[in-house]
Design a protein around this motif. Sequence first.
Motif, PDB file in Angstrom:
ATOM      1  N   GLY A   1       0.779  -1.224   0.000  1.00  0.00           N
ATOM      2  CA  GLY A   1       0.000   0.000   0.000  1.00  0.00           C
ATOM      3  C   GLY A   1       0.813   1.279   0.000  1.00  0.00           C
ATOM      4  O   GLY A   1       0.278   2.355  -0.260  1.00  0.00           O
ATOM      5  N   LEU A   2       2.103   1.184   0.276  1.00  0.00           N
ATOM      6  CA  LEU A   2       2.923   2.399   0.349  1.00  0.00           C
ATOM      7  C   LEU A   2       3.013   3.134  -0.991  1.00  0.00           C
ATOM      8  O   LEU A   2       2.857   4.351  -1.037  1.00  0.00           O
ATOM      9  N   MET A   3       3.273   2.409  -2.066  1.00  0.00           N
ATOM     10  CA  MET A   3       3.486   3.074  -3.348  1.00  0.00           C
ATOM     11  C   MET A   3       2.223   3.783  -3.849  1.00  0.00           C
ATOM     12  O   MET A   3       2.305   4.949  -4.239  1.00  0.00           O
ATOM     13  N   PRO A   4       1.048   3.123  -3.862  1.00  0.00           N
ATOM     14  CA  PRO A   4      -0.126   3.883  -4.312  1.00  0.00           C
ATOM     15  C   PRO A   4      -0.482   5.048  -3.392  1.00  0.00           C
ATOM     16  O   PRO A   4      -1.050   6.038  -3.847  1.00  0.00           O
ATOM     17  N   MET A   5      -0.133   4.947  -2.114  1.00  0.00           N
ATOM     18  CA  MET A   5      -0.424   6.026  -1.185  1.00  0.00           C
ATOM     19  C   MET A   5       0.515   7.219  -1.406  1.00  0.00           C
ATOM     20  O   MET A   5       0.085   8.365  -1.421  1.00  0.00           O
ATOM     21  N   VAL A   6       1.799   6.931  -1.600  1.00  0.00           N
ATOM     22  CA  VAL A   6       2.798   7.994  -1.680  1.00  0.00           C
ATOM     23  C   VAL A   6       2.992   8.505  -3.115  1.00  0.00           C
ATOM     24  O   VAL A   6       3.123   9.706  -3.328  1.00  0.00           O
ATOM     25  N   LEU A   7       2.986   7.595  -4.084  1.00  0.00           N
ATOM     26  CA  LEU A   7       3.247   7.975  -5.478  1.00  0.00           C
ATOM     27  C   LEU A   7       2.166   7.403  -6.412  1.00  0.00           C
ATOM     28  O   LEU A   7       2.428   6.515  -7.233  1.00  0.00           O
TER      29      LEU A   7
END
Length: 61
Positions: free
Chosen positions: A17-23
């Motif tokens: 979930g980090l990538m869609p949240m941050v970038l």
Amino acid sequence: MLGSLLLALGLMLILEGLMPMVLPRLWKSLFEQMLKMEDGQIRFFGMLMVLAGISVIWFLA
């Protein structure tokens, strides 16, 4: 054992979930590029990810 599996699942969900949240724009771009790939290329990438995961588990165990 079940607690360890749930912990691993939770960590995987956080990392996924980090990538869609941050970038989000980069994430969408990567998915668009993956849609253009052949099935064999996607399977090869998946196999590399599985082998990397097995390697990490093996080194930590």
